[in-house]
Enzyme design. Structure first.
Site: not given
Lengths: 307, 256
Positions: A71, A75, A101, A132, A194, A245, A268
């Site tokens: 993906n 953001l 977040n 980021c 992440n 994860g 996910t």
């Protein structure tokens, strides 16, 4: 049959169960209201938020890859003002622990977001999205740099009384060093991982499958790497670790906890089915009974090596 | 609370050229679904290498029997997996989701379908016919292999069009549009829908399109299916699964 205790603690945060909804895969929460009772979940972390609203990337933004997905949403977000006016009131009717977040294009922006939301009592903790891209640093992410990580966390700790969870990127050479830098900056916990940087190409058109070319890989495909990184960080720091994860089952939850996670985040899996987390939470006690485990807290980092 | 429902495939039809239909029985769905709505469908059995659900438009609905149909073309791994399933196999279905095509505008309706974009108009043509509303359906494809449901559709109301002339009229669907004050509803390739929008842009007609953006969740949590849309607050990336899939064509920021 005993009734296993599935409560867990991440420093001062006491979760009803170890299953937290990960940022970016659960919207702001209201989207899930018609599918699940948000009081049944361990915790919820809202979509990453910058100070100002953000449009995000152009489509296509997603593509399914083997046992996972790629993906690059970019953001997209509503900014702090609308978050305060629209999202916080929504959460007032639930008692589930709420994390926000926090994103930023610069060190100052992270601080501005925290400063704006600090006085909101409904927010239980901030998860700092260190992945980021930093605009001033030519797109480098602070999560690649121990000094940047340390200084952002330290700056936030100076202005916030809330629990600070530092979210790490797996796209680094030596993650323990970054984790220690966050701990030294004053982080109360560390969440990882992440997404992994990935790419996928349409061989017919020779175009990337997502508009942004690069994206983040998530889902069961990344689970073994995530378990390894969680264990490494668990060994390197003394603050609690939250594992993320590719978790899609109660078995996966216990695997992360045994490797060192005090709680986990589900990402996910919620995209696959909005009720995944509830199904996992419902299954945890019977799975623990089957394995003769009484308490989640006894299992944290209980990995047996050697012998 | 309602989530994915396990439903058995009660019938399957192989149309050839990569087109398939799967039929399911569930009166709750067949009673509530309206053309334009979609479903997220997944196969969580071990036979499937695919993990994400896929979006599908509603096709035919046989309300009296409680049966509904999903019509699709194999375009990737997800649809390939579904095409291999057999009668009796179980899939998980979420929906109906999304908005639907408008009908009540007191205008003659022109439906324009391209290829697999025929799905929503199968049921919609029956609904507007029952309501005694005036309509035509322009249904096009590359060749006769892309035209299905010929005996199901009302031949007096349908213009079949193929690019190679192997069935019906020869040409593109856009060559058969009529000027005037219509409610135009369309589903198919984006380039076709854009041309239809441009054809009616400066007329009294209103054009509504059903977008086919790649989707991951269908529930609004992932922001994967966003499309550039003109809103009251300016141009925004709007989630097709939440505000669509049907949009007024003039709200869409069409690709150049």
């Amino acid at each position: 049959m005993s009734n296993p205790n599935i409560k867990t603690k991440v420093a001062n945060l006491e979760f009803k169960n170890p299953v937290i909804f990960a940022s970016g895969t659960s919207g702001y929460g209201y989207e899930l209201e018609k599918y699940i009772d948000l009081n049944q979940i361990g915790g919820f972390i809202s979509k990453g938020i910058y100070y100002n609203p953000r449009m995000g990337n152009e489509s296509p933004r997603i593509y399914e890859t083997p046992c996972g997905m790629l993906n690059a949403i970019g953001l997209q977000g509503i900014g702090v003002k609308r978050f305060k006016e629209e999202i916080i009131p929504f959460w007032e009717k639930y008692d589930t622990l709420l994390g926000v977040n926090v994103a930023g294009e610069s060190e100052e922006e992270y601080l501005k977001v925290v400063e704006y939301l600090e006085s909101e009592n409904r927010i239980d903790f901030f998860e700092i999205n260190l992945s980021c891209p930093n605009v001033q640093a030519g797109g480098k992410s602070p999560s690649w740099d121990p000094e940047k990580t340390n200084s952002i966390i330290r700056g936030i700790k100076d202005i916030s009384k809330k629990h600070i969870m530092a979210k790490l990127s797996p796209n680094v050479t030596y993650i323990e060093e970054i984790a220690k830098a966050a701990e030294e900056g004053g982080a109360d916990s560390i969440s990882l991982v992440n997404t992994f940087v990935g790419m996928s190409v349409d061989i017919k058109t020779r175009k990337p499958h997502i508009k942004n070319v690069f994206g983040g890989v998530s889902g069961p495909a990344i689970k073994p790497m995530a378990v390894a990184l969680v264990h490494k960080v668990f060994k390197a720091v003394s603050i609690p670790v939250v594992g993320i994860g590719g978790i899609v089952s109660a078995e996966d939850v216990l695997e992360f906890i045994i490797a060192g996670a005090s709680a986990v985040q589900i990402g996910t899996a919620t995209i696959i089915d909005p009720q995944s987390a509830i199904k996992i939470i419902d299954k945890l006690p019977s799975l623990m009974n089957k394995l003769s485990y009484d308490k989640i807290e006894d299992l944290i980092g209980s990995l047996k090596t050697g012998g | 609370m309602k989530g994915y429902k396990k439903l058995r495939i009660i019938d399957k039809k192989e149309w050839g050229s990569g087109y398939f239909s799967l039929f399911f029985k569930d009166s709750e769905i067949s009673d509530s679904v309206f053309p334009g709505n979609f479903f997220m469908i997944k196969d969580s059995s071990l036979r499937s290498p695919v993990i994400l659900p896929r979006p599908f438009s509603i096709a035919r609905v046989f309300k009296d029997k409680g049966v509904f149909e999903i019509f699709f073309q194999v375009v990737g791994k997800g649809t390939e997996n579904f095409s291999k399933l057999k009668e009796g196999d179980i899939l998980e279905i979420l929906g109906p989701l999304g908005n639907n095509f408008p009908t009540e505008k007191n205008k003659k309706i022109i439906m324009v379908a391209g290829g697999r974009g025929i799905s929503p108009f199968l049921y919609l043509s029956k609904i507007v016919e029952e309501r005694g509303m005036d309509y035509i359906l322009i249904y096009g494809g590359k060749s006769k292999d892309d035209i299905r449901f010929v005996s199901y559709l009302n031949s007096e109301k349908t213009i079949f069009v193929t690019e190679d002339g192997s069935f019906g009229e020869k040409g593109l669907v856009t060559e058969f549009l009529q000027k005037g004050n219509f409610l135009v509803l369309t589903c198919g390739p984006e380039i076709m829908m854009k041309k239809i929008y441009e054809f009616y842009k400066n007329t009294e007609s209103e054009v509504f399109v059903s977008l086919e953006e790649r989707m991951a969740c269908g529930t609004g949590v992932c922001y994967g299916c966003a499309k550039k849309i003109r809103t009251e607050d300016g141009i925004k990336m709007v989630r097709v699964c939440q505000k669509g899939p049907v949009f007024n064509a003039k709200e869409i920021v069409w690709d150049e």
